[in-house]
Design an enzyme around this catalytic site. Structure first.
Site, PDB file in Angstrom:
ATOM      1  N   HIS A 143      -3.713  -9.395   8.613  1.00  0.00           N
ATOM      2  CA  HIS A 143      -3.309  -8.929   7.293  1.00  0.00           C
ATOM      3  C   HIS A 143      -4.056  -9.683   6.207  1.00  0.00           C
ATOM      4  O   HIS A 143      -4.643 -10.728   6.452  1.00  0.00           O
ATOM      5  CB  HIS A 143      -1.796  -9.098   7.083  1.00  0.00           C
ATOM      6  CG  HIS A 143      -0.987  -8.055   7.762  1.00  0.00           C
ATOM      7  ND1 HIS A 143      -0.609  -8.151   9.078  1.00  0.00           N
ATOM      8  CD2 HIS A 143      -0.487  -6.886   7.313  1.00  0.00           C
ATOM      9  CE1 HIS A 143       0.103  -7.076   9.404  1.00  0.00           C
ATOM     10  NE2 HIS A 143       0.185  -6.296   8.348  1.00  0.00           N
ATOM     11  N   HIS A 144      -3.945  -9.156   5.001  1.00  0.00           N
ATOM     12  CA  HIS A 144      -4.557  -9.758   3.812  1.00  0.00           C
ATOM     13  C   HIS A 144      -4.010 -11.169   3.586  1.00  0.00           C
ATOM     14  O   HIS A 144      -2.963 -11.534   4.101  1.00  0.00           O
ATOM     15  CB  HIS A 144      -4.277  -8.882   2.588  1.00  0.00           C
ATOM     16  CG  HIS A 144      -2.814  -8.592   2.397  1.00  0.00           C
ATOM     17  ND1 HIS A 144      -1.985  -9.416   1.679  1.00  0.00           N
ATOM     18  CD2 HIS A 144      -2.047  -7.584   2.870  1.00  0.00           C
ATOM     19  CE1 HIS A 144      -0.754  -8.923   1.693  1.00  0.00           C
ATOM     20  NE2 HIS A 144      -0.766  -7.814   2.418  1.00  0.00           N
TER      21      HIS A 144
ATOM     22  N   LYS B 171      -0.253 -12.018   2.336  1.00  0.00           N
ATOM     23  CA  LYS B 171       0.945 -11.817   3.165  1.00  0.00           C
ATOM     24  C   LYS B 171       1.456 -13.183   3.614  1.00  0.00           C
ATOM     25  O   LYS B 171       0.739 -13.942   4.261  1.00  0.00           O
ATOM     26  CB  LYS B 171       0.633 -10.939   4.367  1.00  0.00           C
ATOM     27  CG  LYS B 171       1.866 -10.597   5.191  1.00  0.00           C
ATOM     28  CD  LYS B 171       1.586  -9.434   6.093  1.00  0.00           C
ATOM     29  CE  LYS B 171       2.805  -9.002   6.884  1.00  0.00           C
ATOM     30  NZ  LYS B 171       3.937  -8.593   6.064  1.00  0.00           N
TER      31      LYS B 171
ATOM     32  N   GLY C 274       6.432  -7.726  10.361  1.00  0.00           N
ATOM     33  CA  GLY C 274       7.557  -6.929  10.861  1.00  0.00           C
ATOM     34  C   GLY C 274       7.096  -5.874  11.850  1.00  0.00           C
ATOM     35  O   GLY C 274       7.787  -5.583  12.829  1.00  0.00           O
ATOM     36  N   THR C 275       5.925  -5.320  11.621  1.00  0.00           N
ATOM     37  CA  THR C 275       5.380  -4.306  12.535  1.00  0.00           C
ATOM     38  C   THR C 275       5.116  -4.904  13.905  1.00  0.00           C
ATOM     39  O   THR C 275       5.473  -4.322  14.927  1.00  0.00           O
ATOM     40  CB  THR C 275       4.093  -3.693  11.959  1.00  0.00           C
ATOM     41  OG1 THR C 275       4.389  -3.093  10.693  1.00  0.00           O
ATOM     42  CG2 THR C 275       3.509  -2.641  12.893  1.00  0.00           C
TER      43      THR C 275
END
Length: 140
Positions: A28-29, A32, A38-39
C-alpha cells in the site's frame, strides 16, 4: 473496495482447501498507517475458515527479525509493504507438492474503487441494516 479485490479474496478462499501452504503479501501507499490491511486480514480469515490445516513454517533461522512476516489466522504468513508510489496491491501465494498458485490484484489508481461504490449505492435500498463487503451484492 475494488471489485477485483473482492474476487481475489473469493478465489483465494476457493483455492485454500487444495493447497498446504499460503502467504499473503500486500502493498500500500506510504500514507497507510495500519498493517496488515483489512483486506489481507479478511483474506487470511476466509482462507483459514475454508481450510484450517496449513503446513508449519519450515524456517529454522530468521536472520532478520520479522523477515518471515506476521503470523495470521491458521498460521498463514502475512507481509505488509508501505511504499511511496503504491496504491493498493495484494498477492496470495498458495503452494503444494509440485505446484503453486498466485492470485494477485492491483489498484493503480483510486478510480478502481468507484465501480464497487456504484454497486453499493445501487443496492443500498434493497439491503436494510448493515452489509459488510460487496460479496453479497455481487452474488459471491
Amino acid at each position: 473496495m475494488a471489485i477485483g479485490a473482492v474476487l481475489m479474496m473469493r478465489f483465494a478462499e476457493l483455492a485454500a482447501p487444495y493447497f498446504e501452504s499460503a502467504e499473503i503479501i500486500e502493498l500500500h501507499h506510504d500514507g497507510k498507517s495500519d498493517a496488515p490491511s483489512g483486506t489481507s486480514m479478511l483474506t487470511a480469515q476466509r482462507m483459514a475458515a475454508a481450510s484450517p490445516d496449513w503446513g508449519a513454517d519450515p524456517t529454522k533461522d530468521e536472520v532478520v527479525r520479522g523477515a518471515r512476516g506476521g503470523v495470521g489466522p491458521a498460521g498463514i504468513r502475512m507481509h505488509a509493504v508501505r511504499m511511496r508510489g503504491m496504491v493498493a496491491h495484494q498477492e496470495v501465494l498458495l503452494g503444494t507438492a509440485g505446484q503453486s498458485l498466485t492470485i494477485r490484484h492491483d489498484s493503480y489508481d483510486r478510480s478502481s474503487f468507484m465501480p464497487g461504490v456504484a454497486v453499493a449505492v445501487k443496492a443500498v435500498a434493497d439491503h436494510p441494516g448493515v452489509t459488510v463487503g460487496l460479496d453479497s451484492l455481487l452474488d459471491l
